[in-house]
Design a protein around this motif. Structure first.
Motif, PDB file in Angstrom:
ATOM      1  N   UNK A 155       2.561  -5.158 -16.029  1.00  0.00           N
ATOM      2  CA  UNK A 155       3.709  -5.896 -16.344  1.00  0.00           C
ATOM      3  C   UNK A 155       5.195  -5.681 -15.513  1.00  0.00           C
ATOM      4  N   UNK A 156       4.967  -4.558 -14.555  1.00  0.00           N
ATOM      5  CA  UNK A 156       5.970  -4.568 -13.602  1.00  0.00           C
ATOM      6  C   UNK A 156       6.011  -5.356 -12.534  1.00  0.00           C
ATOM      7  N   UNK A 157       5.069  -6.354 -12.594  1.00  0.00           N
ATOM      8  CA  UNK A 157       5.040  -7.376 -11.349  1.00  0.00           C
ATOM      9  C   UNK A 157       5.929  -8.398 -11.816  1.00  0.00           C
TER      10      UNK A 157
ATOM     11  N   UNK B 273       8.826   1.731  -6.697  1.00  0.00           N
ATOM     12  CA  UNK B 273       8.287   1.235  -5.722  1.00  0.00           C
ATOM     13  C   UNK B 273       7.596  -0.108  -5.971  1.00  0.00           C
ATOM     14  N   UNK B 274       7.034   0.038  -7.226  1.00  0.00           N
ATOM     15  CA  UNK B 274       6.252  -1.260  -7.639  1.00  0.00           C
ATOM     16  C   UNK B 274       7.336  -2.579  -7.686  1.00  0.00           C
TER      17      UNK B 274
ATOM     18  N   UNK C 141       0.767  -1.100  -0.036  1.00  0.00           N
ATOM     19  CA  UNK C 141       0.099   0.111  -0.038  1.00  0.00           C
ATOM     20  C   UNK C 141       0.906   1.136   0.088  1.00  0.00           C
ATOM     21  N   UNK C 142       2.177   1.339   0.818  1.00  0.00           N
ATOM     22  CA  UNK C 142       2.899   2.318   0.717  1.00  0.00           C
ATOM     23  C   UNK C 142       3.809   2.516  -0.551  1.00  0.00           C
ATOM     24  N   UNK C 143       3.897   1.511  -1.152  1.00  0.00           N
ATOM     25  CA  UNK C 143       4.513   1.564  -2.486  1.00  0.00           C
ATOM     26  C   UNK C 143       3.763   1.925  -3.426  1.00  0.00           C
ATOM     27  N   UNK C 144       2.352   1.701  -3.354  1.00  0.00           N
ATOM     28  CA  UNK C 144       1.321   2.379  -4.210  1.00  0.00           C
ATOM     29  C   UNK C 144       1.284   3.694  -4.232  1.00  0.00           C
TER      30      UNK C 144
END
Length: 280
Positions: A101-103, A46-47, A16-19
């Motif tokens: 796609x960054x996942x 962050x992602x 959540x913080x990264x989002x």
């Protein structure tokens, strides 16, 4: 040891913080292109961190949530289209898939044990996939609006490269710098005290990947003009016989050989460094 529930709670809080960080960073634009696209202060990092720390599935959820936020921030772009097919294509290609796609960054932690290289691979592959999404969107949905109908593919390749290349460079630079200072592999991120980074090996791998990406782009540039009718702008395959396959082959052979050479050099360099460290 932490229980499974507590790990999930920590992961949820961190993601959540990264989002939130990614959203804030995306609003700080170094370059803002006139027809969409921008260079930010590493807004997707962050992602990448979330995916690296908690794995592909958590990274996917984080990336998709971030893509929905980006969609809401750019919802005005949907007003240019009237058909549901065009609107759906924009939502998927320019937002959901492009940022989702960054996942994939989470997969490279298993492939590459060294943190800085895992980040590098994840950023390069994800950025390339995002670039392809924007190019396809520009050459199809946006053709005739912000992109000319004639030679739409070439124009889309060029336009999207003007912000995606510097965006990727910024992302890599900040990512490598951050991973040289912080260890994201621990339960909680900690400062790296003693981790020797062989810059020659790192730069060899970076250049090898850049050469492969440049080779791929060169292939697209050499083939793309023959996939479109120069007068109507429609996609056709009848002109593929006019492609200069000799030049195409030379580009591929040179690019692949150079990349393989750099990868081999980096591997030999790593073994030599390890031997020197064990001997001392």
């Amino acid at each position: 040891m932490r229980t499974k529930t507590s790990k999930q709670v920590v992961a949820m809080i961190e993601c959540s913080m990264m989002i939130a960080l990614s959203t804030v960073f995306s609003l700080v634009k170094i370059i803002d292109m006139p027809y969409g696209g921008s260079v930010t202060i590493a807004s997707m990092l962050p992602i990448v961190i979330a995916a690296y720390r908690h794995g592909f599935l958590w990274g996917l959820g984080t990336a998709l949530a971030n893509s929905v936020i980006q969609l809401l921030l750019g919802v005005n772009n949907l007003s240019y289209f009237t058909t549901w097919q065009s609107i759906l294509a924009i939502i998927l290609l320019d937002y959901i898939v492009a940022f989702g796609v960054f996942a994939i960054s989470g997969l490279f932690r298993r492939i590459e044990k060294r943190q800085n290289l895992a980040f590098l691979y994840g950023i390069l592959v994800a950025s390339l996939l995002r670039y392809i999404c924007h190019v396809v969107s520009g050459a199809t949905v946006w053709a005739g609006l912000s992109i000319p109908t004639n030679a739409a593919l070439i124009y889309s390749l060029s336009y999207n490269a003007t912000y995606m290349i510097p965006e990727t460079i910024v992302l890599i630079a900040v990512g490598i710098y951050l991973t040289s200072m912080i260890d994201f592999r621990n339960q909680y991120p900690t400062r790296i005290k003693t981790e020797r980074v062989d810059k020659v090996e790192l730069y060899s791998i970076v250049f090898a990947w850049l050469i492969l990406i440049a080779t791929l782009i060169a292939n697209i540039v050499l083939i793309a003009p023959y996939l479109q009718d120069p007068e109507s702008g429609e996609f056709v395959f009848t002109y593929l016989g006019d492609v200069n396959y000799v030049r195409l082959s030379v580009v591929n052979v040179v690019g692949i050989v150079m990349a393989i050479g750099l990868f081999v050099f980096a591997k030999v360099r790593k073994k030599t460094t390890l031997k020197e460290e064990s001997a001392s």
